[in-house]
Write an enzyme that holds these catalytic residues in place. Structure first.
Site, mmCIF file in Angstrom:
data_model
loop_
_atom_site.group_PDB
_atom_site.id
_atom_site.type_symbol
_atom_site.label_atom_id
_atom_site.label_comp_id
_atom_site.label_asym_id
_atom_site.label_seq_id
_atom_site.Cartn_x
_atom_site.Cartn_y
_atom_site.Cartn_z
ATOM 1 N N ARG A 63 -68.215 -71.219 0.127
ATOM 2 C CA ARG A 63 -67.427 -70.158 0.382
ATOM 3 C C ARG A 63 -66.902 -69.910 1.547
ATOM 4 O O ARG A 63 -65.667 -69.612 2.121
ATOM 5 C CB ARG A 63 -68.174 -68.853 -0.070
ATOM 6 N N ASP A 140 -57.563 -64.959 -5.000
ATOM 7 C CA ASP A 140 -58.682 -63.879 -5.419
ATOM 8 C C ASP A 140 -59.445 -64.460 -6.641
ATOM 9 O O ASP A 140 -60.013 -63.870 -7.468
ATOM 10 C CB ASP A 140 -57.933 -62.393 -5.749
ATOM 11 N N CYS A 205 -65.577 -41.812 2.453
ATOM 12 C CA CYS A 205 -66.178 -42.621 1.258
ATOM 13 C C CYS A 205 -66.933 -41.370 0.533
ATOM 14 O O CYS A 205 -67.874 -41.084 1.068
ATOM 15 C CB CYS A 205 -67.004 -43.690 1.671
ATOM 16 N N SER A 223 -64.991 -48.797 -6.373
ATOM 17 C CA SER A 223 -64.252 -49.834 -7.191
ATOM 18 C C SER A 223 -65.241 -50.755 -7.918
ATOM 19 O O SER A 223 -65.167 -51.512 -8.921
ATOM 20 C CB SER A 223 -63.746 -50.834 -5.855
ATOM 21 N N LYS A 230 -71.349 -53.486 -15.191
ATOM 22 C CA LYS A 230 -71.264 -53.632 -16.657
ATOM 23 C C LYS A 230 -71.825 -52.351 -17.345
ATOM 24 O O LYS A 230 -71.376 -51.802 -18.585
ATOM 25 C CB LYS A 230 -71.633 -55.024 -17.359
ATOM 26 N N CYS A 248 -60.557 -47.331 -6.330
ATOM 27 C CA CYS A 248 -60.497 -46.222 -5.072
ATOM 28 C C CYS A 248 -59.778 -46.681 -4.043
ATOM 29 O O CYS A 248 -59.741 -47.768 -3.694
ATOM 30 C CB CYS A 248 -61.924 -45.935 -5.001
ATOM 31 N N CYS A 251 -60.705 -45.269 1.318
ATOM 32 C CA CYS A 251 -60.839 -45.758 2.718
ATOM 33 C C CYS A 251 -59.623 -46.435 3.116
ATOM 34 O O CYS A 251 -59.514 -46.716 4.293
ATOM 35 C CB CYS A 251 -62.035 -46.701 2.808
ATOM 36 N N CYS A 255 -56.798 -44.273 6.428
ATOM 37 C CA CYS A 255 -56.692 -45.022 7.407
ATOM 38 C C CYS A 255 -55.525 -44.884 8.326
ATOM 39 O O CYS A 255 -54.378 -45.012 7.698
ATOM 40 C CB CYS A 255 -56.840 -46.735 7.189
HETATM 41 S S1 SF4 Z 1 -58.727 -47.710 11.618
HETATM 42 FE FE1 SF4 Z 1 -58.879 -47.662 9.637
HETATM 43 S S2 SF4 Z 1 -60.363 -49.251 9.115
HETATM 44 FE FE2 SF4 Z 1 -60.600 -48.691 11.037
HETATM 45 S S3 SF4 Z 1 -62.342 -47.052 11.061
HETATM 46 FE FE3 SF4 Z 1 -60.378 -46.080 11.146
HETATM 47 S S4 SF4 Z 1 -60.055 -45.751 8.953
HETATM 48 FE FE4 SF4 Z 1 -61.504 -47.182 9.049
#
Ligand code: SF4
Length: 354
Positions: A63, A140, A205, A223, A230, A248, A251, A255
């Site tokens: 990985r 992915d 969150c 998510s 399951k 979701c 977050c 940002c």
């Molecule tokens: S900039 Fe975005 S990723 Fe960085 S701590 Fe703030 S919300 Fe979180």
């Protein structure tokens, strides 16, 4: 065999131009040194944060060592494709508890096929320039540390929310990779991070899934709970899930860098079947046939019908009491799936019905 002496600086420039012509917003070239990220991953796995996602640990060092996964690899071409649908009402939907919130990346067509096809087209263009060469395309789908590779390729930095962030584009994008044996010049890794003292994603969150900045306990992440898990959703986490029925975006929405996110150029990623403004109760009444036909070619297929109903039952349990909500739940009391029935009974109890 490659041509005798191709000018790899020139090829690298052309790869970037071709990438943009093929619908990618950014292209970078990474080397193979991902050891630091490999160590982070091993600590994360040892803590058990991956939950049921055993595949995260299944391939060991392949990985984080691209040349173990694909022998002969010298470089990884990392490509970004923005997916944010332009004119959606998702923020309002999230605030409307009788509606179903579907993560923005999943509102349109599934991205795997589209991106894989574009990566293949890019490889063909490279081949026309340099002759046959070794490559493998990923999106992915394999043990690939795509965010770490993106950071090494200069596409952005991994933020406290564990996503790759770009100062000009935020984080609403997919990543694809072309592993290659071409000795292309490296792009400069994204050396600095720009989260600073911000902690908005950690604070917002709904299920408190971040155990620390840069560390996500997937077992609490919505998510994971709505897509990967399951079995039953732990009861303590059902209320905080609210109306999020597939993934979701909290977050990302919070940002500040996502103020710079631009709408996607891909028609495929626009919402389909009214999924950007649907009532929970209405979706809960879809038969399995309807689910299969309306989610054809959609990321929602990953959850499958049973988990889709499980998630909707949680949303309905969190919705305000109303006749359509109660009726929809009651209509599924006799569902063949014990998993769904249990979530339906939980939801009905939330509305005071035993
Ligand atoms: S900039 Fe975005 S990723 Fe960085 S701590 Fe703030 S919300 Fe979180």
């Amino acid at each position: 065999m490659h041509d005798s002496s191709p000018d790899y600086s020139d090829i690298a420039q052309r790869i970037k131009t071709w990438g943009r012509e093929l619908g990618f917003q950014q292209v970078g070239i990474s080397g193979l040194d991902l050891e630091r990220h490999g160590e982070h991953l091993q600590r994360w796995l040892a803590a058990g944060y991956q939950g049921e996602m055993d595949y995260m640990g299944a391939h060991g060092s392949k990985r984080w060592r691209p040349d173990e996964l694909v022998p002969g690899t010298l470089r990884v071409i990392s490509l970004r494709m923005d997916y944010l649908p332009g004119d959606t009402r998702m923020a309002q939907v999230l605030g409307a508890p009788s509606k179903a919130y579907v993560s923005r990346y999943a509102l349109g067509r599934d991205y795997h096929k589209l991106i894989r096809k574009r990566l293949q087209q890019l490889a063909e263009r490279i081949q026309q320039a340099v002759g046959p060469f070794g490559y493998r395309a990923f999106v992915d789908s394999a043990p690939v540390l795509e965010k770490a590779i993106g950071e090494q390729a200069g596409l952005g930095w991994i933020g406290k929310n564990t996503l790759l962030l770009n100062r000009k584009a935020g984080s609403y994008f997919f990543l694809g990779e072309l592993y290659t044996d071409l000795p292309l010049p490296l792009d400069e890794a994204h050396g600095s991070e720009h989260c600073g003292r911000c902690s908005a994603c950690l604070d917002i969150c709904p299920t408190a899934a971040f155990v620390a900045p840069y560390v996500l306990d997937a077992r609490r992440c919505i998510s994971y709970l709505t897509i990967e898990l399951k079995g039953p959703i732990p009861e303590a986490l059902r209320a905080p899930i609210g109306n999020r029925v597939f993934g979701c975006d909290d977050c990302q929405m919070v940002c500040p860098w996502n103020r710079f996110a631009r709408p996607t150029e891909q028609g495929d990623f626009q919402p389909r079947h009214g999924l950007d403004n649907a009532e929970l109760a209405e979706l809960f009444l879809w038969s399995e046939e309807e689910f299969l036909s309306r989610t054809e070619g959609s990321p929602l297929r990953r959850a499958g019908y049973e988990r889709w109903l499980r998630n909707l039952a949680v949303g309905l349990g969190n919705a305000p009491s109303s006749i359509p909500v109660i009726e929809a739940l009651k209509a599924r009391r006799g569902c063949a799936s014990e998993l769904v029935r249990e979530h339906v009974e939980w939801a009905l109890r939330r509305h005071g019905i035993d």
